[in-house]
Design a protein around this motif. Structure first.
Motif, PDB file in Angstrom:
ATOM      1  N   GLN A  86     -19.605 -14.506 -28.328  1.00 59.29           N
ATOM      2  CA  GLN A  86     -19.067 -13.837 -27.137  1.00 59.29           C
ATOM      3  C   GLN A  86     -20.098 -12.876 -26.561  1.00 59.29           C
ATOM      4  OE1 GLN A  86     -16.469 -14.621 -25.483  1.00 59.29           O
ATOM      5  NE2 GLN A  86     -15.229 -15.810 -26.919  1.00 59.29           N
ATOM      6  N   HIS A  88     -23.273 -13.168 -26.723  1.00 55.21           N
ATOM      7  CA  HIS A  88     -24.306 -13.977 -26.087  1.00 55.21           C
ATOM      8  C   HIS A  88     -23.937 -14.380 -24.671  1.00 55.21           C
ATOM      9  CE1 HIS A  88     -27.916 -14.870 -28.190  1.00 55.21           C
ATOM     10  NE2 HIS A  88     -27.300 -15.096 -29.333  1.00 55.21           N
ATOM     11  N   LYS A  89     -22.634 -14.440 -24.393  1.00 52.64           N
ATOM     12  CA  LYS A  89     -22.210 -14.849 -23.052  1.00 52.64           C
ATOM     13  C   LYS A  89     -22.492 -13.775 -22.015  1.00 52.64           C
ATOM     14  CE  LYS A  89     -18.271 -17.077 -22.550  1.00 52.64           C
ATOM     15  NZ  LYS A  89     -16.931 -17.669 -22.776  1.00 52.64           N
ATOM     16  N   LEU A  90     -22.698 -12.545 -22.463  1.00 54.25           N
ATOM     17  CA  LEU A  90     -23.028 -11.489 -21.498  1.00 54.25           C
ATOM     18  C   LEU A  90     -24.451 -11.744 -21.000  1.00 54.25           C
ATOM     19  CD1 LEU A  90     -21.550  -8.389 -23.354  1.00 54.25           C
ATOM     20  CD2 LEU A  90     -20.527  -9.678 -21.469  1.00 54.25           C
TER      21      LEU A  90
ATOM     22  N   LYS B 123     -17.687 -14.027 -14.753  1.00 53.14           N
ATOM     23  CA  LYS B 123     -18.758 -14.521 -15.624  1.00 53.14           C
ATOM     24  C   LYS B 123     -19.895 -13.507 -15.603  1.00 53.14           C
ATOM     25  CE  LYS B 123     -21.667 -18.509 -16.577  1.00 53.14           C
ATOM     26  NZ  LYS B 123     -22.092 -19.846 -16.164  1.00 53.14           N
ATOM     27  N   HIS B 124     -20.145 -12.962 -14.425  1.00 52.47           N
ATOM     28  CA  HIS B 124     -21.117 -11.885 -14.311  1.00 52.47           C
ATOM     29  C   HIS B 124     -20.875 -11.173 -12.984  1.00 52.47           C
ATOM     30  CE1 HIS B 124     -24.533  -9.623 -15.570  1.00 52.47           C
ATOM     31  NE2 HIS B 124     -25.264  -9.932 -14.525  1.00 52.47           N
ATOM     32  N   GLY B 179     -31.499 -13.371 -20.347  1.00 55.02           N
ATOM     33  CA  GLY B 179     -30.365 -13.454 -21.264  1.00 55.02           C
ATOM     34  C   GLY B 179     -29.423 -14.605 -20.968  1.00 55.02           C
ATOM     35  N   ASP B 301     -19.940 -24.196 -23.836  1.00 60.88           N
ATOM     36  CA  ASP B 301     -19.822 -22.782 -24.188  1.00 60.88           C
ATOM     37  C   ASP B 301     -19.658 -22.665 -25.702  1.00 60.88           C
ATOM     38  OD1 ASP B 301     -19.111 -20.193 -24.668  1.00 60.88           O
ATOM     39  OD2 ASP B 301     -17.448 -20.124 -23.226  1.00 60.88           O
ATOM     40  N   ALA B 303     -19.030 -20.334 -27.563  1.00 55.60           N
ATOM     41  CA  ALA B 303     -17.944 -19.463 -28.002  1.00 55.60           C
ATOM     42  C   ALA B 303     -16.599 -20.184 -28.012  1.00 55.60           C
ATOM     43  CB  ALA B 303     -17.872 -18.222 -27.115  1.00 55.60           C
TER      44      ALA B 303
END
Ligand SMILES: Cc1cc2nc3c(=O)[nH]c(=O)nc-3n(C[C@H](O)[C@H](O)[C@H](O)COP(=O)(O)OP(=O)(O)OC[C@H]3O[C@@H](n4cnc5c(N)ncnc54)[C@H](O)[C@@H]3O)c2cc1C
Ligand SMILES: Cc1ncc(C[n+]2csc(CCOP(=O)(O)OP(=O)(O)O)c2C)c(N)n1
Lengths: 184, 559
Positions: A86, A88-90, B123-124, B179, B301, B303
């Motif tokens: 999670q 890493h998703k940032l 998401k961002h 990132g 994904d 996650a």
């Protein structure tokens, strides 16, 4: 498809599921972009997903565009895999290292203001010496001590001085770095 | 160049043709720039609709949907749509005006901390602090929105900054985001193990989800299914990812899925999850979910893998790239297909014993399921169907047999009532040559009925087929089944007069309350030019079956 699959038997019963709880404390070291709001994103992620941060330390690195966030999480309560995935998703999180306690140097600093009347002053000074700590402030009734070391060391210092009357304590949370290999 | 104009240039460079929105004080400079821009601005009547229209646009076309709103209330009106896009992984960019930088943090007029409010549901996001960032942030926003697992990205622009002059140089090349590097290929070793597991499975199921639609991988899914006689089921979000009328098709799985699909999951020895996220509407009681199965989980994904159900063979990657490799590896094994005979006999048994069914009426009463079946016939099963949330949504999933991807646009993860009409507007703007029909619920439609004005103003030829049961039907069903028939706040009553309401907005309104008229009135509605509302009076208290009660296991399906 040179070494394509052969018709080997793969018994489905032999497959094991991944993940789960590790049962130990994890020290996560994150390299993040140094910009406003990044810490809020990390903190928000933890609260939203129901993960608990035990300690948290933030500071600059050798690169002014990058900050380091060091946090500890209990792997007995939270699946660390999920936590790191999670994180890493940032988008602002560049790198995550789940530090192995055997190959990392981790330190924490703490300040303790302790009751120090005439009758126990000597004992506190003695503890301070045993723990290679420093006295950084003194008044008629109290002594302030700075302790640096592993979390365990600071925990045990706390246990020693608590009976004397701990007036105030401030701890930084751990920071860590990977040990250089002996040959390098 | 003025920063607001640079923003429009950046949008143009991203290929934007349409945006949806409503202007306001903080976005005045942006709208001044839009005045000269090369894209069309579709002025909606409520910002939530701008957001859902952007989603409908994206879901129908696969392109990024864009919505604009002003600061404060404009931006907060977008929140539901942003959350919706987040839950359903819809590639969208939301651009909000913010108060002047000197007012930020002072509770200035129409100030709301939109980047803060939306942090958990984007998401961002980018808060512009220097006007020169604007084009760069726009490109980054598009890149993030559409790559990897798609999702909503917010760009918040203070009013004073968008008015400033900047040196604008068109930006080319991939944006620099250290990132952010989605992994798309899939580990070939894992893929090989998965192929072997599939070759050794005696009761396999392919469980495909919205990821197949996102990835535009329905062909690839069909290839994999065709490499042996693998039974296929899709989630609500995956419908159309596999052609519904097909011998290997089990129907949708989950809470209102078919018994064949749910029982197959329950007895499977290997489940291959393909761009699906084991939502609780699928798993029901987690401890009793697919108790005999091992799991291959393919998702872009990481996650999602092992989040709800631990995977035995995790594969991180884009299904568009992973599926062909998996199919190749599987074919190379030349597995003995007769091992599936017994499994298919079992599935055929369920199919025969438990087809979807409902009680037909002998009088003129219109059953809601019949309405969907008739809709399927009237549109040749080939329209873009948008939906609201409730029973009608589930009946559409069951009885409109989607054969192609990007034709079924609905709100699954958030379950947002009122999604259908604005999504239809967005879909029609994106795909003007396609027939777009919104299957609406009467409870849902009234939440967004101001958007009739948008469709009329832009002369959008959309049809709304209203399944009018006079209730919040889905909630009524739960109160009936699980709350001892203590009906509270679920009756809509006869109002409004939908035909008149439609006409007041310049639409054509048609009422249908007799079964014999149903096919004819649908035909008329579809053939009439311009927007049409067809108010279909259906059975008031029909329940949607079959159903896995919340928290129960697949075995406990009722109805
Ligand atoms: C009233 C109501 C009832 C419902 N009942 C049901 C029901 O009976 N059955 C049902 O199925 N749902 C039902 N839902 C919907 C449910 O809540 C979830 O939205 C849905 O099950 C999720 O679908 P999904 O697993 O396909 O995931 P999605 O939300 O579509 O997510 C897609 C997944 O694919 C991944 N992905 C995206 N792109 C790619 C790519 N390129 N490559 C690989 N992976 C990718 C994503 O990371 C994500 O994990 C219902 C909803 C409502 C409102
Ligand atoms: C915005 C919003 N509010 C409340 C709900 C809870 N809810 C789920 S279904 C439903 C009823 C939907 O009624 P209608 O649109 O008439 O559809 P029906 O179930 O009757 O087909 C409600 C109130 C929701 N999903 N979304």
């Amino acid at each position: 498809m040179a070494d394509s699959g052969t018709k080997d038997i793969l018994d489905l019963d032999d497959l094991r599921a991944e993940g789960g709880l590790t049962g130990r404390r994890h020290l996560l070291s994150l390299l993040v972009e140094n910009r406003p709001g990044v810490l809020a994103r990390i903190a928000g992620l933890f609260s939203r997903r129901g993960f608990n941060i035990d300690t948290l330390a933030v500071g600059p690195t050798e690169d002014p565009d990058i900050s380091r966030v060091t946090l500890t999480v209990d792997g007995a309560v939270h699946p660390i895999d999920q936590v790191t995935k999670q994180l890493h998703k940032l988008v602002n999180v560049i790198k995550i290292r789940d530090m192995d306690p055997d190959t990392a140097v981790a330190r924490e600093m703490a300040l303790f203001r302790i009751n120090a009347a005439a009758d126990n002053r000597a004992e506190i000074i003695e503890f301070t010496q045993i723990f290679r700590a420093h006295i950084v402030d003194v008044s008629r009734r109290s002594i302030t001590v700075e302790v640096t070391g592993t979390t365990e060391k600071i925990d045990s210092f706390e246990r020693m001085v608590r009976p004397h009357g701990l007036i105030e304590m401030a701890r930084t949370g751990e920071v860590a770095i990977v040990r250089a290999r002996p040959e390098s | 160049m003025r920063a607001a104009d640079a923003l429009c240039e950046a949008l143009k460079a991203e290929g934007v043709k349409h945006v949806f929105g409503i202007p306001g004080g903080a976005s005045l400079p942006l709208y001044d720039a839009i005045y000269d821009a090369d894209f069309e601005h579709v002025q909606v009547r409520h910002e939530q609709a701008a957001g859902h229209a952007a989603e409908g646009y994206a879901k129908a076309s696969g392109r990024v949907g864009v919505a604009f709103a002003t600061s404060g209330p404009g931006a907060t009106n977008l929140i539901t749509a942003i959350a919706d896009a987040h839950m359903d992984s819809v590639p969208t960019v939301f651009i909000t005006g913010q108060v002047r930088t000197d007012l930020i943090g002072t509770d200035g007029f129409q100030e709301a901390d939109v980047t803060g409010i939306t942090m958990p549901i984007v998401k961002h996001s980018f808060l512009v602090t220097d006007p020169a960032q604007i084009p760069d942030y726009i490109h980054k926003a598009f890149h993030i929105a559409k790559t990897g697992r798609p999702g909503p990205v917010l760009v918040d622009i203070p009013q004073d900054l968008s008015r400033m002059e900047i040196d604008y140089e068109p930006i080319t090349g991939a944006p620099k985001l250290p990132g952010y590097q989605p992994n798309t290929e899939g580990n070939i070793k894992q893929i090989r193990i998965a192929a072997k597991a599939m070759a050794n499975a005696k009761r396999p199921v392919l469980y495909a989800g919205g990821g197949v639609i996102n990835a535009d991988a329905s062909e690839e899914l069909r290839e994999l299914a065709a490499s042996d006689r693998f039974p296929v089921t899709c989630t609500l979000m995956g419908l159309g990812g596999f052609p519904a009328p097909h011998e290997q098709w089990l129907g949708m799985l989950g809470m209102h899925g078919t018994r064949s699909a749910n029982y197959a999951m329950d007895e499977a020895d290997l489940i291959v999850a393909i761009g699906a996220r084991f939502d609780d509407r699928i798993t029901g009681k987690l401890s009793e979910f697919a108790p005999r199965a091992k799991f291959v989980h393919i998702d872009i994904d990481p996650a999602e893998i092992s989040k709800n159900v631990p995977a035995h063979i995790p594969i991180v990657g884009d299904v568009k790239k992973v599926l062909p490799k998996l199919t190749g590896e599987y074919r190379a094994l030349a597995a003995d297909t007769s091992r599936l005979d017994e499994w298919w006999r079992r599935i055929e048994g369920w199919r025969e014993q438990y087809p979807l069914h409902y009680e037909e009426t002998t009088d003129q009463e219109i059953k809601p399921q019949l309405m969907v079946e008739e809709m399927y016939r009237a549109t040749n099963g080939d329209a873009i169907i948008t939906s609201d949330v409730g029973q009608h949504q589930m009946w559409a999933a069951q009885y409109y047999h989607f054969a192609k991807p990007n034709r079924w646009l609905n709100s699954g993860g958030l379950g947002t009532m009122g999604f259908g009409l604005p999504a239809a507007i967005g879909a029609k703007v994106a795909m003007p040559d396609e027939q777009v029909v919104c299957l609406a619920g009467d409870g849902s439609l009234i939440m967004v009925c101001q958007e009739f004005a948008t469709a009329a103003a832009h002369d959008l030829d959309i049809k709304v087929f209203l399944m009018n049961n006079g209730h919040f039907g889905m909630v009524r069903q739960w109160q009936e089944l699980f709350w001892e028939e203590r009906y509270q706040s679920v009756v809509m009553g006869p109002s409004p007069d939908w035909v008149k309401l439609a006409e007041a907005f310049g639409w054509t309104g048609i009422l249908c309350d007799r079964k014999d008229d149903l096919a004819g009135s649908m035909k008329t509605a579809l053939e009439t030019d311009g927007p049409v509302l067809l108010d279909v009076r259906v059975t008031q208290n029909e329940n949607c079956y079959p159903m896995i009660p919340a928290g129960a296991a697949a075995r406990d399906m009722v109805g």
